[in-house]
Design a protein around this motif. Sequence first.
Motif, PDB file in Angstrom:
ATOM      1  N   VAL A   1       0.854  -1.189   0.000  1.00  0.00           N
ATOM      2  CA  VAL A   1       0.000   0.000   0.000  1.00  0.00           C
ATOM      3  C   VAL A   1       0.892   1.241   0.000  1.00  0.00           C
ATOM      4  N   LEU A   2       0.623   2.157  -0.926  1.00  0.00           N
ATOM      5  CA  LEU A   2       1.387   3.399  -1.027  1.00  0.00           C
ATOM      6  C   LEU A   2       0.629   4.508  -0.316  1.00  0.00           C
TER       7      LEU A   2
ATOM      8  N   LYS B   1       5.188   8.764   0.333  1.00  0.00           N
ATOM      9  CA  LYS B   1       6.147   8.807   1.432  1.00  0.00           C
ATOM     10  C   LYS B   1       6.496   7.416   1.940  1.00  0.00           C
ATOM     11  N   SER B   2       5.523   6.496   1.923  1.00  0.00           N
ATOM     12  CA  SER B   2       5.801   5.170   2.477  1.00  0.00           C
ATOM     13  C   SER B   2       5.093   4.061   1.707  1.00  0.00           C
ATOM     14  N   LEU B   3       5.738   2.895   1.712  1.00  0.00           N
ATOM     15  CA  LEU B   3       5.198   1.679   1.119  1.00  0.00           C
ATOM     16  C   LEU B   3       5.052   0.676   2.257  1.00  0.00           C
ATOM     17  N   VAL B   4       3.846   0.191   2.489  1.00  0.00           N
ATOM     18  CA  VAL B   4       3.622  -0.755   3.578  1.00  0.00           C
ATOM     19  C   VAL B   4       3.318  -2.128   2.981  1.00  0.00           C
ATOM     20  N   PHE B   5       4.066  -3.126   3.442  1.00  0.00           N
ATOM     21  CA  PHE B   5       3.926  -4.490   2.927  1.00  0.00           C
ATOM     22  C   PHE B   5       3.171  -5.336   3.944  1.00  0.00           C
TER      23      PHE B   5
ATOM     24  N   MET C   1       3.639  -6.368   7.871  1.00  0.00           N
ATOM     25  CA  MET C   1       5.013  -6.846   7.965  1.00  0.00           C
ATOM     26  C   MET C   1       6.029  -5.719   8.142  1.00  0.00           C
ATOM     27  N   ALA C   2       6.093  -4.825   7.156  1.00  0.00           N
ATOM     28  CA  ALA C   2       7.184  -3.840   7.154  1.00  0.00           C
ATOM     29  C   ALA C   2       6.781  -2.613   6.347  1.00  0.00           C
ATOM     30  N   LYS C   3       7.515  -1.544   6.611  1.00  0.00           N
ATOM     31  CA  LYS C   3       7.298  -0.298   5.877  1.00  0.00           C
ATOM     32  C   LYS C   3       8.638   0.151   5.301  1.00  0.00           C
ATOM     33  N   VAL C   4       8.626   0.556   4.040  1.00  0.00           N
ATOM     34  CA  VAL C   4       9.789   1.198   3.424  1.00  0.00           C
ATOM     35  C   VAL C   4       9.382   2.646   3.207  1.00  0.00           C
TER      36      VAL C   4
END
Length: 198
Positions: free
Chosen positions: A60-61, A114-118, A163-166
Amino acid sequence: MAINLQKGQKISLSKESGGALSKVVMGLGWDAKKVPVSMLKGLFGGGKSEDSIDLDASCVLFDDQNKVVDIIYFGQLKSKDGSIVHTGDNRSGAGDGDDEQIKVDLDKVPANVKSLVFTVNSFSGQTFDEVENAYCRIVDSSNNAEVARYTLSSQGPHTAQIMAKVYRHNGEWKMHAIGENGVGRTIDALLPQIIIHL
């Protein structure tokens, strides 16, 4: 050498990879928990040692207002801008290595993102009590080297995992191992729970 992340840990992707990263792969993997088969069932072919579990990886962006810009999942395998591509749905978790991969061209991710959430959710409805060896990892596409890995330790009655955010921070990309449990068979059901952790 890849860093093994702990829940809540944040790292700089460029520092861990030894230089600026442009193209990365978020690999996600899991196994269905082995179910013991009784001797009699085994003899008569009435049992199986492993159930298939259809976990779905999504990305998700979000913009800097924490509004959804785009969602990449099995129903939309490519972001509208083309910077992120999902390689396709794995419906069992069988086999070694990554079960699903999401490829990200960091240089092409729009500036307003700003962020990508997996995330991973159980489309088939099984809980994470029935899942083991779940992980996510960031791989540098240029040399196929693993930069960081986060392995889930929590099993339980939840049906999803954030799980994680980039994310961008001071002009560089960082990774945050979120590792929070969620509930929902689809990414839409998970969205309100993701926003809490941004």
